[in-house]
Design an enzyme around this catalytic site. Structure first.
Site, PDB file in Angstrom:
ATOM      1  N   TYR A 261       0.860  -1.192   0.000  1.00  0.00           N
ATOM      2  CA  TYR A 261       0.000   0.000   0.000  1.00  0.00           C
ATOM      3  C   TYR A 261       0.893   1.236   0.000  1.00  0.00           C
ATOM      4  O   TYR A 261       1.477   1.593   1.001  1.00  0.00           O
ATOM      5  CB  TYR A 261      -0.933   0.019   1.206  1.00  0.00           C
ATOM      6  CG  TYR A 261      -1.896  -1.147   1.276  1.00  0.00           C
ATOM      7  CD1 TYR A 261      -2.120  -1.978   0.171  1.00  0.00           C
ATOM      8  CD2 TYR A 261      -2.585  -1.428   2.455  1.00  0.00           C
ATOM      9  CE1 TYR A 261      -2.999  -3.042   0.248  1.00  0.00           C
ATOM     10  CE2 TYR A 261      -3.478  -2.495   2.535  1.00  0.00           C
ATOM     11  CZ  TYR A 261      -3.670  -3.295   1.436  1.00  0.00           C
ATOM     12  OH  TYR A 261      -4.538  -4.361   1.520  1.00  0.00           O
TER      13      TYR A 261
ATOM     14  N   LEU B 200     -17.611  -3.761   1.802  1.00  0.00           N
ATOM     15  CA  LEU B 200     -18.740  -2.826   1.699  1.00  0.00           C
ATOM     16  C   LEU B 200     -19.472  -2.851   0.370  1.00  0.00           C
ATOM     17  O   LEU B 200     -20.391  -2.089   0.170  1.00  0.00           O
ATOM     18  CB  LEU B 200     -18.261  -1.405   1.989  1.00  0.00           C
ATOM     19  CG  LEU B 200     -18.150  -1.103   3.488  1.00  0.00           C
ATOM     20  CD1 LEU B 200     -17.559   0.264   3.710  1.00  0.00           C
ATOM     21  CD2 LEU B 200     -19.497  -1.214   4.158  1.00  0.00           C
TER      22      LEU B 200
END
Length: 278
Positions: free
Chosen positions: A61, A208
């Protein structure tokens, strides 16, 4: 959540099942530094204030920027905070992910993560992907070494099949599997059930995604009934789906973070749960 336990034992570590995934706290395409670093630090600090004690990051990341950010925001870590990281991806550019399971690279990832996170032991180190070009035993050799040396406490895998999990379990013990799973995408249902039987944590990434259009009306109705958001219902469904699921919703917004944290207060009825499961 009524009768559903909101904690899970990851090895010896007691984890609150509603954690935080830090991937979004990077530049566009998960590449480079996050645009608003001060805000990103506040989001991490707020997550911990709200009882999050499991934070998921990765060497890839940024690459590397995300781990440094977490240390800047949270070090020295509170006693019960578990920072999970991953290794095994080259990042040539934004949105570009190339598996690299060569032992030297994995070793570099582990040593780098220890430095950036400012820890002597990584609580949970996950292999980001099994590199199809490298024998997985070779890939994991430095991990086995690091566990013996006390540099890694527990090991997890990501995006793996049941066969791959079994193959790795012959090399070293694992405690978790991180595969994509959400209301919309349940291709790893069999892996989830297998991890539950094995007592391993299942960490759905992209939790989500609120599902296909056919579910939209159902979710909205249930959300209205609970005076909740669609995202909260998607998380509540996952918490109810299996007691070994650890959630790591990510966000750059404190408002969304606080919304996500409230998902644990929503108790879906058996009827609501099954209407979303079909």
């Amino acid at each position: 959540m009524g009768n559903t336990s909101l904690t899970f034992k990851l090895g010896e570590l007691e984890i609150n099942r509603l954690g935080y995934g830090a991937m979004q706290l990077t530049g566009t395409g998960v590449f480079g530094e996050v645009a608003d670093r001060e805000n990103a630090k506040k989001v991490l600090q707020k997550a911990v204030e709200h009882g999050v004690n499991f934070i998921d990051t990765a060497e890839a990341y940024g690459p590397q920027f995300n781990e440094t950010l977490i240390a800047d925001a949270l070090y020295p870590y509170k006693e019960n905070i578990v920072v999970a990281t991953k290794g095994g991806f080259n990042r040539p550019g934004p949105n570009n992910w190339v598996p690299n399971g060569t032992p030297d690279f994995i070793r570099q990832n582990i040593e780098g993560s220890l430095q950036r996170l400012k820890v002597e032991t990584i609580d949970l180190w996950q292999l980001h992907r099994i590199d199809p070009k490298v024998n997985v035993e070779e890939t994991l050799a430095p991990v086995v070494e690091a566990v013996k040396a006390g540099k890694i406490r527990y090991v997890g895998l990501s995006e793996v099949t049941i066969e791959q999990i079994k193959q790795v379990q012959n090399i070293l013990p694992i405690v978790s599997v991180q595969n994509m799973y959400n209301l919309a995408n349940r291709q790893w249902e069999n892996v989830l059930d297998f991890t539950a039987e094995e007592g391993l944590a299942f960490i759905p990434w992209f939790p989500l995604a609120s599902g296909p259009a056919k579910l939209e009306d159902k979710i909205k109705q249930i959300a209205e009934k609970h005076q909740a958001t669609v995202a909260q219902i998607a998380l509540a469904w996952l918490l109810k789906r299996s007691a070994n699921i650890l959630l790591i919703p990510g966000t750059k917004s404190i408002v969304h973070l606080e919304e996500n944290m409230k998902a644990s207060e929503i108790e879906l009825s058996a009827e609501e749960f099954s209407s979303l499961s079909n």
